[in-house]
Enzyme design. Structure first.
Site, PDB file in Angstrom:
ATOM      1  N   SER A 173       0.843  -1.194   0.000  1.00 23.02           N
ATOM      2  CA  SER A 173       0.000   0.000   0.000  1.00 23.02           C
ATOM      3  C   SER A 173       0.877   1.241   0.000  1.00 23.02           C
ATOM      4  O   SER A 173       2.017   1.219   0.492  1.00 23.02           O
ATOM      5  CB  SER A 173      -0.896   0.017   1.246  1.00 23.02           C
ATOM      6  N   TYR A 186      -1.814  -0.743  10.488  1.00 21.72           N
ATOM      7  CA  TYR A 186      -1.943  -1.218   9.111  1.00 21.72           C
ATOM      8  C   TYR A 186      -0.744  -0.770   8.277  1.00 21.72           C
ATOM      9  O   TYR A 186      -0.168  -1.560   7.515  1.00 21.72           O
ATOM     10  CB  TYR A 186      -3.239  -0.682   8.507  1.00 21.72           C
ATOM     11  N   ALA A 187      -0.353   0.499   8.423  1.00 22.33           N
ATOM     12  CA  ALA A 187       0.796   1.004   7.680  1.00 22.33           C
ATOM     13  C   ALA A 187       2.055   0.240   8.053  1.00 22.33           C
ATOM     14  O   ALA A 187       2.889  -0.082   7.191  1.00 22.33           O
ATOM     15  CB  ALA A 187       0.973   2.506   7.946  1.00 22.33           C
ATOM     16  N   LYS A 197       1.969  -3.219   6.368  1.00 21.03           N
ATOM     17  CA  LYS A 197       2.273  -3.143   4.950  1.00 21.03           C
ATOM     18  C   LYS A 197       3.737  -2.786   4.713  1.00 21.03           C
ATOM     19  O   LYS A 197       4.343  -3.214   3.715  1.00 21.03           O
ATOM     20  CB  LYS A 197       1.349  -2.134   4.259  1.00 21.03           C
ATOM     21  N   ILE A 232      -8.189   3.106  -3.858  1.00 22.99           N
ATOM     22  CA  ILE A 232      -8.906   2.242  -4.792  1.00 22.99           C
ATOM     23  C   ILE A 232     -10.334   2.049  -4.281  1.00 22.99           C
ATOM     24  O   ILE A 232     -10.559   1.836  -3.093  1.00 22.99           O
ATOM     25  CB  ILE A 232      -8.211   0.869  -4.921  1.00 22.99           C
TER      26      ILE A 232
END
Length: 267
Positions: A159, A173-174, A177, A206
């Site tokens: 991402s 989350y970052a 990833k 997206i």
């Protein structure tokens, strides 16, 4: 892959004879990736977690196109589940040419100061541990494909949050990833001698169910800053993933391709 009788050249994006496992293929980006690979001739392993009501109709659709299709349904954060799915793939399709690690998500958002250890572990496992366990389980099949001259590869989905730090509350989350990108490069080094390429794509904004909201409405201001002037669609990721898995990228490994409409160029 046979050369064209007219040009003498092969189509590097033709996937006939290759078997591709797309994790998280029941929706969004994973579903679009699976559809494009099937369109280009690949046999498919479709995956979901309790999502057979989606993956089984996809199976019938692709079988109607003449593809061999296996449906696996399991928890990618559990090593035994991954091993079981790989055993099913071997039994039903005989091997594997490409693994696309697309499954993931950001179900829990919280400031670091308020995030529980359990929530942190859940997000890391869903997005990073799953990639490790799936790749490890699939390696024997990918090495067999390399020995057979099939040019196997792994394509991970990262991402752009690894560059920006993510949205408020999205630190975990970052971080996960970011781990996926480091793991991509580490695996590329480790597996190069085995003839297995490992790359990743890093999507920007997206329009998928991942966001749980109307993306065009919720992120209108952000969309205005995207140089290409629109939000991405799942199909926008499918092409770059196909490229990385195909013979067209036979000299590409350890790379992360950002697919964000030029967001990197924004001030």
């Amino acid at each position: 892959m046979q050369p064209s009788s007219e040009t003498g050249l092969s189509n590097p994006f033709e996937m006939n004879g290759k078997t591709v496992w797309v994790t998280g293929s029941a929706s969004g980006i994973g579903k679009a990736i699976a559809e494009l690979f099937a369109h280009c001739g690949a046999d498919l392993v479709l995956h979901g977690l309790g999502q057979r009501e989606v993956t089984e109709p996809m199976q019938r659709k692709f079988q109607g196109w003449g593809r061999r299709v296996c449906v696996v349904d399991g928890d990618l954060t559990d090593a035994d589940s991954c091993a079981s799915m790989v055993a099913q793939i071997r039994g039903e399709l005989g091997g594997l040419s490409c693994l696309v690690n697309c499954a993931g998500g950001s179900p829990l958002k919280s400031a670091i100061s308020q995030m529980s250890e359990d929530d942190w572990d859940h997000v890391i496992e869903k997005n990073l541990k799953s990639v490790f366990l799936t790749a490890r389980a699939a390696l024997p099949l990918l090495k067999e494909a390399a020995a057979a001259g099939q040019g196997p590869s792994v394509v991970n989905v990262s991402s752009t949050v690894t560059r920006t730090g993510g949205v408020p509350g999205g630190a975990c989350y970052a971080t996960a990833k970011g781990g996926v990108e480091v793991l991509t490069r580490a695996l590329a080094k480790e597996l190069a001698a085995d003839g297995i390429r490992v790359n990743a794509v890093a999507p920007g904004l997206i329009d998928t169910p991942f966001h749980g909201r109307d993306v065009k409405e919720a992120y209108a201001g952000r969309i205005d800053s995207i140089p290409l002037g629109r939000v991405g669609e799942p199909q926008d990721l499918a092409g770059p993933v196909l490229f990385l898995a195909s013979d067209a990228a036979s000299y590409v490994t350890g790379e992360i391709i950002e697919v964000s409409g030029g967001t990197r160029l924004s001030p």
